[in-house]
Design an enzyme around this catalytic site. Structure first.
Site, PDB file in Angstrom:
ATOM      1  N   ASP A   1     -15.896 -31.391  35.422  1.00 12.95           N
ATOM      2  CA  ASP A   1     -14.549 -31.976  35.471  1.00 12.95           C
ATOM      3  C   ASP A   1     -14.584 -33.269  36.277  1.00 12.95           C
ATOM      4  O   ASP A   1     -15.572 -33.579  36.960  1.00 12.95           O
ATOM      5  CB  ASP A   1     -13.514 -30.998  36.034  1.00 12.95           C
TER       6      ASP A   1
ATOM      7  N   ASP B   1     -11.207   1.126  63.004  1.00 12.46           N
ATOM      8  CA  ASP B   1      -9.967   0.716  62.326  1.00 12.46           C
ATOM      9  C   ASP B   1     -10.166  -0.508  61.444  1.00 12.46           C
ATOM     10  O   ASP B   1      -9.210  -1.023  60.874  1.00 12.46           O
ATOM     11  CB  ASP B   1      -8.864   0.451  63.354  1.00 12.46           C
ATOM     12  N   GLY B   2     -11.406  -0.989  61.349  1.00 12.69           N
ATOM     13  CA  GLY B   2     -11.701  -2.119  60.480  1.00 12.69           C
ATOM     14  C   GLY B   2     -11.721  -3.455  61.197  1.00 12.69           C
ATOM     15  O   GLY B   2     -12.152  -4.456  60.620  1.00 12.69           O
TER      16      GLY B   2
ATOM     17  N   LYS C   1     -11.503 -31.063  32.355  1.00 10.38           N
ATOM     18  CA  LYS C   1     -11.106 -29.649  32.458  1.00 10.38           C
ATOM     19  C   LYS C   1      -9.603 -29.532  32.625  1.00 10.38           C
ATOM     20  O   LYS C   1      -8.997 -30.280  33.389  1.00 10.38           O
ATOM     21  CB  LYS C   1     -11.806 -29.006  33.661  1.00 10.38           C
TER      22      LYS C   1
ATOM     23  N   ARG D   1      -7.040 -26.492  33.785  1.00 11.90           N
ATOM     24  CA  ARG D   1      -6.997 -25.104  34.278  1.00 11.90           C
ATOM     25  C   ARG D   1      -5.656 -24.493  33.909  1.00 11.90           C
ATOM     26  O   ARG D   1      -4.601 -25.015  34.256  1.00 11.90           O
ATOM     27  CB  ARG D   1      -7.203 -25.067  35.800  1.00 11.90           C
TER      28      ARG D   1
ATOM     29  N   ARG E   1      -9.440 -24.961  48.981  1.00 10.07           N
ATOM     30  CA  ARG E   1      -8.846 -25.291  47.672  1.00 10.07           C
ATOM     31  C   ARG E   1      -7.331 -25.140  47.685  1.00 10.07           C
ATOM     32  O   ARG E   1      -6.665 -25.616  46.781  1.00 10.07           O
ATOM     33  CB  ARG E   1      -9.477 -24.428  46.569  1.00 10.07           C
ATOM     34  N   GLN E   2      -6.790 -24.486  48.712  1.00  8.85           N
ATOM     35  CA  GLN E   2      -5.322 -24.428  48.867  1.00  8.85           C
ATOM     36  C   GLN E   2      -4.903 -25.572  49.786  1.00  8.85           C
ATOM     37  O   GLN E   2      -4.444 -25.364  50.902  1.00  8.85           O
ATOM     38  CB  GLN E   2      -4.906 -23.072  49.429  1.00  8.85           C
TER      39      GLN E   2
ATOM     40  N   ASP F   1     -21.517 -28.919  40.083  1.00  8.39           N
ATOM     41  CA  ASP F   1     -20.150 -28.794  40.595  1.00  8.39           C
ATOM     42  C   ASP F   1     -20.218 -28.515  42.096  1.00  8.39           C
ATOM     43  O   ASP F   1     -21.286 -28.175  42.623  1.00  8.39           O
ATOM     44  CB  ASP F   1     -19.410 -27.666  39.863  1.00  8.39           C
TER      45      ASP F   1
HETATM   46  C1  R5P Z   1     -12.463 -27.153  41.008  1.00  7.45           C
HETATM   47  O1  R5P Z   1     -11.911 -28.219  40.916  1.00  7.45           O
HETATM   48  C2  R5P Z   1     -13.863 -27.010  41.519  1.00  7.45           C
HETATM   49  O2  R5P Z   1     -14.558 -28.196  41.523  1.00  7.45           O
HETATM   50  C3  R5P Z   1     -14.616 -25.994  40.691  1.00  7.45           C
HETATM   51  O3  R5P Z   1     -14.762 -26.491  39.381  1.00  7.45           O
HETATM   52  C4  R5P Z   1     -13.901 -24.696  40.623  1.00  7.45           C
HETATM   53  O4  R5P Z   1     -13.511 -24.292  41.905  1.00  7.45           O
HETATM   54  C5  R5P Z   1     -14.758 -23.635  39.979  1.00  7.45           C
HETATM   55  O5  R5P Z   1     -14.028 -22.461  39.910  1.00  7.45           O
HETATM   56  P1  R5P Z   1     -14.387 -21.343  38.848  1.00  7.45           P
HETATM   57  O6  R5P Z   1     -15.841 -21.009  38.968  1.00  7.45           O
HETATM   58  O7  R5P Z   1     -13.495 -20.203  39.233  1.00  7.45           O
HETATM   59  O8  R5P Z   1     -14.024 -21.884  37.495  1.00  7.45           O
END
Ligand code: R5P
Length: 296
Positions: A174, A33-34, A198, A200, A104-105, A224
């Site tokens: 960034d 069933d996963g 950057k 977004r 990230r959330q 990064d």
């Molecule tokens: C964001 O602030 C992180 O430091 C990365 O720059 C980001 O998560 C990269 O995401 P993606 O490759 O989707 O641009």
């Protein structure tokens, strides 16, 4: 004793070598069933046989569970591993989350949103005495755990494969990653550092504002914490090629490289991509194990 999650097997082996701790037998299985099931040190872990309630190798042991939560399944798996380890009589549990999914959330961006990083941190806290993370997206996510949580910096490890760079410039795409480029430069030993700005616009749409640093004819190392969709890095690479850079190396701690990220980076003109083994990919050429070992 080290207990590995399915997505962190190579890192667990490296951590075993770095710390001298044994690796526990662990097996992973999907039901029809996963649903996912693990077995730690018991009847299934070494290929079947044995008594379902005998897990002698973990009894009384200080156990380190190493599991990057790269997927929803990996989150459930980590909770299962912690539960199995406790049930087997471990005297203490340290949970190493080399890559922490949902980090990230880290805030409620819209009314009605959960703080997802907090939700997963609380769940993970129930099965451990302490947590070690590697370059979490924001240091503040450590505060979401209900047990002591520390983080380690694996960025200096990214200098290891770099050699013979011409007039190198270590560049963060960034301001959020502003400390990472100097970290890699210091480990490499020579070079300048700078960062782009950057904006977004959406999950995959970013705009990069270049810095004033001259890049013509130079070997640039982009640094990064995460490469996810590759949008941030591919836009950065395009800016650099507009300015006649000599070469561009993309480095990151967590090489998620989701969906078509590799294609984006290749089409943008990247010369080389690598990261650490917090996320196990072909590009994970350096190990975070030494810095994690120092924190255990
Ligand atoms: C964001 O602030 C992180 O430091 C990365 O720059 C980001 O998560 C990269 O995401 P993606 O490759 O989707 O641009």
């Amino acid at each position: 004793m080290i207990v590995a999650g399915s997505a962190s097997q190579s890192l667990a082996v490296a951590l075993s070598a770095a710390t001298g701790r044994d690796l526990a037998a662990v097996s992973f299985e999907a039901f029809p069933d996963g649903e996912w099931k693990v077995n730690v040190g018991g009847s299934d872990a070494d290929g079947g046989g044995g008594d379902a309630d005998s897990t002698p190798e973990l009894a009384g042991e200080e156990v380190v569970v190493v599991a990057s939560t790269v997927s929803d399944r990996a989150h459930v798996e980590l909770l299962q591993l912690q539960d199995a380890v406790r049930e087997a009589g471990a005297s203490g549990v340290t949970t190493v989350i080399p890559y922490m999914g949902y980090a990230r959330q880290n805030e409620a961006f819209l009314s009605g949103d959960p703080v997802s990083a907090r939700a997963v941190a609380r769940a993970i806290s129930t099965g451990t005495d302490r947590v070690v993370t590697v370059n979490p997206h924001e240091e503040t996510v450590r505060e979401f755990f209900d047990v002591p949580a520390t983080s380690v910096d694996a960025a200096p490890r990214l200098a290891e494969p770099l050699d013979d760079l011409a007039d190198p410039l270590f560049l963060s795409p960034d301001a959020g990653a502003i400390d990472l480029a100097p970290s890699v430069r210091d480990a490499y030993g020579v070079g300048e550092t700078d960062h782009f700005e950057k904006t977004r616009h959406s999950g995959e749409e970013v705009a990069i504002e270049p810095s004033e640093a001259p890049v013509e004819g130079r070997d640039v190392v982009l640094v990064d914490d995460i490469v996810a969709t590759g949008s941030t890095m591919s836009e950065s690479i395009a800016v650099l090629h507009d300015r006649e850079v000599e070469s561009v190396t993309v480095t990151c701690v967590h090489p998620l490289l989701a969906r078509n990220a590799r294609l984006k980076l290749a089409r943008a003109g990247v010369d080389r991509i690598f990261g650490t083994d917090t996320v196990e990919r072909p590009e994970s050429v350096v190990s975070a194990a030494p810095v994690i070992a120092d924190a255990l």
